[in-house]
Scaffold this active site. Structure first.
Site, PDB file in Angstrom:
ATOM      1  N   HIS A 157      31.299 -33.594   5.247  1.00  0.00           N
ATOM      2  CA  HIS A 157      30.894 -34.990   5.024  1.00  0.00           C
ATOM      3  C   HIS A 157      32.028 -35.891   4.545  1.00  0.00           C
ATOM      4  O   HIS A 157      31.841 -37.097   4.442  1.00  0.00           O
ATOM      5  CB  HIS A 157      29.744 -35.068   4.021  1.00  0.00           C
TER       6      HIS A 157
HETATM    7  C1  UD1 Z   1      29.044 -39.521  -1.700  1.00  0.00           C
HETATM    8  C2  UD1 Z   1      30.275 -39.375  -2.601  1.00  0.00           C
HETATM    9  C3  UD1 Z   1      30.908 -38.008  -2.355  1.00  0.00           C
HETATM   10  C4  UD1 Z   1      29.892 -36.901  -2.507  1.00  0.00           C
HETATM   11  C5  UD1 Z   1      28.735 -37.166  -1.562  1.00  0.00           C
HETATM   12  C6  UD1 Z   1      27.650 -36.124  -1.649  1.00  0.00           C
HETATM   13  C7  UD1 Z   1      31.491 -41.439  -3.060  1.00  0.00           C
HETATM   14  C8  UD1 Z   1      32.763 -42.150  -2.821  1.00  0.00           C
HETATM   15  N1  UD1 Z   1      31.287 -40.361  -2.313  1.00  0.00           N
HETATM   16  O1  UD1 Z   1      29.518 -39.516  -0.371  1.00  0.00           O
HETATM   17  O2  UD1 Z   1      31.942 -37.825  -3.307  1.00  0.00           O
HETATM   18  O3  UD1 Z   1      30.512 -35.674  -2.199  1.00  0.00           O
HETATM   19  O4  UD1 Z   1      28.161 -38.442  -1.912  1.00  0.00           O
HETATM   20  O5  UD1 Z   1      26.754 -36.289  -0.595  1.00  0.00           O
HETATM   21  O6  UD1 Z   1      30.730 -41.835  -3.909  1.00  0.00           O
HETATM   22  N2  UD1 Z   1      23.278 -42.293   3.647  1.00  0.00           N
HETATM   23  C9  UD1 Z   1      21.981 -42.163   4.055  1.00  0.00           C
HETATM   24  N3  UD1 Z   1      21.056 -41.834   3.123  1.00  0.00           N
HETATM   25  C10 UD1 Z   1      21.364 -41.633   1.820  1.00  0.00           C
HETATM   26  C11 UD1 Z   1      22.700 -41.786   1.414  1.00  0.00           C
HETATM   27  C12 UD1 Z   1      23.641 -42.095   2.341  1.00  0.00           C
HETATM   28  O7  UD1 Z   1      21.665 -42.326   5.219  1.00  0.00           O
HETATM   29  O8  UD1 Z   1      20.457 -41.324   1.022  1.00  0.00           O
HETATM   30  C13 UD1 Z   1      24.307 -42.617   4.650  1.00  0.00           C
HETATM   31  C14 UD1 Z   1      24.587 -44.081   4.740  1.00  0.00           C
HETATM   32  O9  UD1 Z   1      24.817 -44.383   6.064  1.00  0.00           O
HETATM   33  C15 UD1 Z   1      25.878 -44.234   3.972  1.00  0.00           C
HETATM   34  C16 UD1 Z   1      26.558 -42.894   4.209  1.00  0.00           C
HETATM   35  O10 UD1 Z   1      25.494 -41.962   4.314  1.00  0.00           O
HETATM   36  O11 UD1 Z   1      26.637 -45.315   4.381  1.00  0.00           O
HETATM   37  C17 UD1 Z   1      27.476 -42.474   3.110  1.00  0.00           C
HETATM   38  O12 UD1 Z   1      26.821 -42.515   1.843  1.00  0.00           O
HETATM   39  P1  UD1 Z   1      27.674 -42.823   0.516  1.00  0.00           P
HETATM   40  O13 UD1 Z   1      26.811 -42.768  -0.662  1.00  0.00           O
HETATM   41  O14 UD1 Z   1      28.508 -44.050   0.716  1.00  0.00           O
HETATM   42  O15 UD1 Z   1      28.727 -41.648   0.458  1.00  0.00           O
HETATM   43  P2  UD1 Z   1      28.627 -40.104   0.801  1.00  0.00           P
HETATM   44  O16 UD1 Z   1      29.388 -39.873   2.050  1.00  0.00           O
HETATM   45  O17 UD1 Z   1      27.246 -39.573   0.700  1.00  0.00           O
END
Ligand code: UD1
Length: 392
Positions: free
Chosen positions: A210
């Site tokens: 991820h």
């Molecule tokens: C975040 C953390 C990462 C951690 C990971 C665990 C940061 C910088 N990164 O990354 O360190 O290892 O969480 O999973 O904070 N999305 C959904 N549903 C959700 C959450 C996210 O669809 O419930 C999608 C969205 O499109 C979003 C993308 O995932 O834009 C990324 O989510 P985000 O919270 O920005 O970062 P992670 O990649 O999950």
């Protein structure tokens, strides 16, 4: 002292925060002078990324949910700061506890520092020395503004001292995420996921990817999945897929993976994607895997505790103890090397070490040590801050 004299905001935002905060909040609840409050920023919001973890880890419903949601790193960080800032101005805590290295961690630590509220950072001092990782920026900033720094391994104190942090702030307490693992392991071993998938103990590989550096790169992601597809000719690969990765794979038109829909069994070798697994299911799946391939931080630690071979598809790790004392191997991001290392690991059939000793203080009692230090801080060093709060 009456119940709940010291109000503590415990912040969770993303999935990995919850495993660290659950045992700490449980321990806080057993001390009558503490009033632990759960604040969820809403960085993760899907049922499978958030609610199921709150339930399984017995965190319960958050007292506050800031419902920040997704966005660019700066927009998400700013929005957490804005909403959390308003919250602490309306309901001021005596201490803010943050964990790990996600955007919510840094945002809430910064708010605490600016509002002159003490901040405790769980899992501080880890460094990949790679400033292109958003998490590395979050770690450095969070540590620089925190008042109590709880560390999980010896490299962390060295890093913090090197950055000029006051040694009196640093406390080596062990790993709160391993407290959760130890608590949940018996239940996880009874998970029916393996059965539902139709895979045998030790007869499959678990994959998670991820990190933006891996999955947002239109060359690296397909190349990595191609290498994984070759590995999956030997053993099925189970791939609980993060929403970010799923979106990128669709955008890039990556084909050739089978989608497990929860009803059929994994009848053949190959790469099988599935929705993000719950904590209990994932732990059970990893515990019986032949090998794990990941770019996660926490999974490097969980496999080390469980003695399961782990290949980390990254150029660096902020958790060196998992390599020096654990089962983790840092293999870089060359797909050819991934294939080579995976085949080597499988052919060596690295068995779970019989008398395996986990890293120091990964013993299920980190949360007790953390809360003992917090209580001491609040009742002695932090007393003046608390009195000031009461007078406000
Ligand atoms: C975040 C953390 C990462 C951690 C990971 C665990 C940061 C910088 N990164 O990354 O360190 O290892 O969480 O999973 O904070 N999305 C959904 N549903 C959700 C959450 C996210 O669809 O419930 C999608 C969205 O499109 C979003 C993308 O995932 O834009 C990324 O989510 P985000 O919270 O920005 O970062 P992670 O990649 O999950």
């Amino acid at each position: 002292m009456g119940k709940g004299n010291f109000k503590i905001f415990n912040v969770v935002g993303a999935r990995p925060n919850m495993m660290k905060m659950a045992p700490i909040m449980a321990e806080m609840r057993s001390h009558s002078e503490l009033n632990p409050v759960l604040v969820h920023t809403g960085q993760h919001y899907d049922f499978a990324m958030s609610q199921v973890f709150l339930e399984q880890l017995k965190l319960g419903e958050p007292d506050y949910n800031l419902q920040v949601g997704s966005g660019t790193h700066h927009a998400q960080t700013a929005e957490v700061m804005r909403r959390f800032g308003e919250l602490v101005q309306a309901d001021r805590p005596d201490l803010i506890v943050v964990a790990g290295d996600v955007n919510s961690t840094m945002a809430c630590a910064l708010v605490g520092a600016k509002e002159l509220i003490p901040v405790a950072h769980v899992e501080s001092g880890l460094r990949s020395f790679d400033r292109t990782m958003p998490e590395e920026i979050n770690r450095v900033v969070t540590d620089s503004v925190s008042d109590i720094l709880f560390t999980t391994e010896s490299s962390a104190a060295e890093n913090l001292l090197h950055e000029g942090i006051d040694p009196n702030k640093i406390h080596f307490v062990g790993n709160a995420m391993i407290d959760s693992l130890i608590f949940a392991l018996d239940t996880a071993r009874k998970s029916t996921l393996r059965e539902r998938l139709g895979v045998q103990q030790g007869g499959y590989i678990v994959l998670t990817l991820h990190r933006p550096a891996n999955v947002d790169d239109p060359v690296r992601l397909p190349a990595a999945l191609e290498a994984i597809a070759k590995i999956s000719e030997d053993l099925p690969v189970i791939f609980p897929i993060h929403p970010r990765t799923a979106a990128r794979a669709t955008e890039l038109g990556i084909a050739g993976m089978h989608a497990w829909d929860g009803t059929q069994t994994v009848a053949a070798n190959g790469v099988w994607t599935m929705p993000p697994a719950s904590y209990i299911d994932f732990l059970g799946l990893v515990d019986s895997a032949a090998m794990v391939v990941t770019d996660s931080g926490g999974i490097q630690e969980e496999t080390t505790y469980l003695g399961v071979p782990c290949l980390t598809f990254r150029d660096n790790t902020e958790r060196p103890v998992t390599v020096t004392e654990g089962t983790n191997r840092l293999i870089g991001t060359d797909p050819e090397n991934l294939l080579r290392e995976a085949r080597l690991t499988l052919s060596q059939s690295l068995q779970r070490a019989k008398c395996y000793t986990p890293p120091n203080l990964w013993d299920g009692h980190a949360s007790e040590r953390i809360v003992a230090i917090i209580r001491n801080y609040l009742t002695t060093a932090g007393l003046s801050a608390s009195v000031a709060t009461a007078a406000r």
